[in-house]
Design a protein around this motif. Structure first.
Motif, short mmCIF file in Angstrom:
data_model
loop_
_atom_site.label_atom_id
_atom_site.label_comp_id
_atom_site.label_asym_id
_atom_site.label_seq_id
_atom_site.Cartn_x
_atom_site.Cartn_y
_atom_site.Cartn_z
N ARG A 203 0.82 -1.21 0.00
CA ARG A 203 0.00 0.00 0.00
C ARG A 203 0.86 1.26 0.00
N ARG A 208 0.03 5.21 -1.04
CA ARG A 208 -0.87 5.51 0.08
C ARG A 208 -0.06 5.97 1.28
N SER A 210 -0.31 9.34 2.57
CA SER A 210 -0.82 10.59 3.13
C SER A 210 -1.23 10.39 4.59
N ARG A 211 -0.84 11.33 5.42
CA ARG A 211 -1.17 11.29 6.83
C ARG A 211 -2.68 11.37 7.02
N GLY A 212 -3.20 10.49 7.87
CA GLY A 212 -4.62 10.52 8.21
C GLY A 212 -5.52 9.78 7.24
N ILE A 213 -4.95 9.26 6.13
CA ILE A 213 -5.76 8.51 5.17
C ILE A 213 -5.88 7.07 5.67
N THR A 214 -7.08 6.69 6.06
CA THR A 214 -7.30 5.34 6.59
C THR A 214 -8.48 4.69 5.90
N GLU A 215 -8.57 3.40 6.06
CA GLU A 215 -9.67 2.62 5.48
C GLU A 215 -10.34 1.84 6.60
N LYS A 216 -11.65 1.96 6.68
CA LYS A 216 -12.38 1.18 7.67
C LYS A 216 -12.61 -0.22 7.12
N GLY A 327 -4.46 2.33 8.21
CA GLY A 327 -3.82 3.35 7.38
C GLY A 327 -2.73 4.10 8.11
N ASN A 328 -2.44 5.31 7.61
CA ASN A 328 -1.32 6.12 8.09
C ASN A 328 -1.73 6.98 9.27
N GLU A 332 3.71 14.58 10.55
CA GLU A 332 4.09 14.80 9.17
C GLU A 332 5.47 14.21 8.88
#
Length: 407
Positions: A203, A208, A210-216, A327-328, A332
């Motif tokens: 990933r 993938r 980017s900070r705060g980009i997550t997948e439930k 995710g992340n 930063e």
């Protein structure tokens, strides 16, 4: 063969390197094109070191004749020094030690420069030998990837002509650059998979980051740690601690990966992993296969360590299923690709109850209910427990002892 022919081979190398062709594709295509323009290469080897937790370097071979030799060589790290003597007596080591350069031996005239490996090529019918080592500049070195070595032989009567040697001298740096590019592309894959895990690594490499980009997602969660690790770490010799951790981590990670799971985090003696599937029941069954595999691995490991007089332990394991965010997470400047959520907290608490329940593995109620009905009967209730930090008490389950004993 003229300069135009050599330029066409060089242009093909540059284009293929930019396309990202594999090392073997580059070497095979190069040798075939060399022969087509009159460079009578009969055998070739290119070797480059790498940055990998298991392999120190990789070699790529080509031969004009049929052979059962593997075209790809992967050199494992020489932990015990068994290969050092052989390597230090090789022509490549000689060239590296003197700072790179070339070595040519006219085998048809009996020249071998005193190297047994070159003498063996002469006995096998090769008539000329040309080797070249390119050393990388200090700023271009990554880990142990500090040079590229190549070896070319011919079986034609009289060996290579001066024009053939000149063409190889011109073309091998271009081939080396293309192979170095292909090998460098493998480095980030090895690094991120070694430190982030297989799925998280893929990933991240896919962008993938980017900070705060997550997948439930709904996932089976595995949390395991070593029984009595704190006591062991304070009582065993320091030179036994890392081998101890490595042995038990190897058993856990191999079992998880073997059943299709993904290890996300190693925390000292602890391991956090997930199993995912569009069918939750299938994910649960994968986790149960991993647990069964782990028990077998631990039995074999403890038997081996006991014979060697080394300290032994076992693994406490908690299994749960629930929704998590994957995710992340971080700042930063420093990100971690992991899972968070209440279910993660629950599975760690379930694992910590193994000691109180006197069981090596505990399953949550949610895990048991996600199993197919015929599998649910393999789990037996060990009681209702209040888990620290979890809002409600729940029943925990373990494997039916009779089924475990019968396996």
């Amino acid at each position: 063969m003229d300069n135009h022919d050599v330029d066409r081979v060089a242009a093909w190398l540059a284009e293929s390197g930019l396309r990202g062709e594999t090392e073997l594709t580059l070497l095979n295509g190069f040798c075939e094109r060399c022969r087509a323009i009159g460079i009578a290469v009969s055998r070739a080897i290119v070797i480059i070191d790498t940055l990998h937790p298991i392999y120190e370097g990789r070699g790529f071979r080509w031969r004009e004749d049929e052979t059962d030799e593997a075209p790809l060589l992967e050199f494992k790290r020489d932990v015990d020094g068994a290969s050092t003597e052989s390597w230090q007596s090789s022509p490549f080591y000689h060239l590296i030690a003197k700072g790179g350069g070339e070595l040519r031996c006219k085998l048809h005239a009996g020249e071998t420069a005193g190297f047994q490996a070159i003498e063996e090529l002469r006995v096998e019918g090769q008539t000329d030998y040309f080797a070249k080592v390119h050393l990388f500049a200090p700023d271009a070195i990554i880990g142990e990837m500090d040079n590229l070595a190549s070896r070319w032989t011919t079986a034609q009567p009289g060996g290579f002509s001066d024009a053939e040697i000149s063409a190889l001298q011109h073309l091998t740096p271009i081939l080396g650059l293309a192979i170095k590019s292909a090998s460098l592309a493998r480095v980030p894959v090895a690094v991120v998979e070694a430190y982030l895990g297989r799925d998280a690594g893929r990933r991240v490499l896919a962008g993938r980051m980017s900070r705060g980009i997550t997948e439930k997602m709904n996932a089976v969660l595995w949390f395991s740690d070593m029984r009595g690790y704190t006591t062991l770490s304070e009582t065993i010799a320091s030179d036994q601690l890392i081998p101890l951790l490595n042995d038990y981590a190897e058993a856990v990670i191999s079992a998880v990966h073997g059943a299709g799971g993904n290890v996300l985090k190693l925390m000292g003696d602890g391991t956090l992993a997930i199993f995912t599937d569009t069918d939750p029941a299938a994910a649960c069954l994968s986790a149960m296969r991993a647990e069964a595999d782990l028990r077998q691995r631990l039995a074999e490991l403890n038997a081996r360590r006991a014979v060697a007089g080394e300290p032994v332990s076992t693994i406490y394991l908690g299994l749960h299923i629930g929704d998590v965010f994957y995710g992340n997470i971080g700042s930063e400047d420093r990100l971690d690709f992991t899972v968070v959520g209440q279910a993660v907290n629950e599975v760690s608490r379930i694992a910590s109850m193994c000691r109180s329940a006197d069981r090596h593995v505990l399953f949550s109620t949610a895990f048991r209910e996600a199993l197919p009905s015929d599998e649910q009967g393999k789990l037996v209730c060990v009681g209702r427990y209040a888990l620290r930090g979890v809002g409600r008490a729940q029943e925990l389950f373990t494997l039916d002892p009779e089924l475990v004993a019968g396996r």
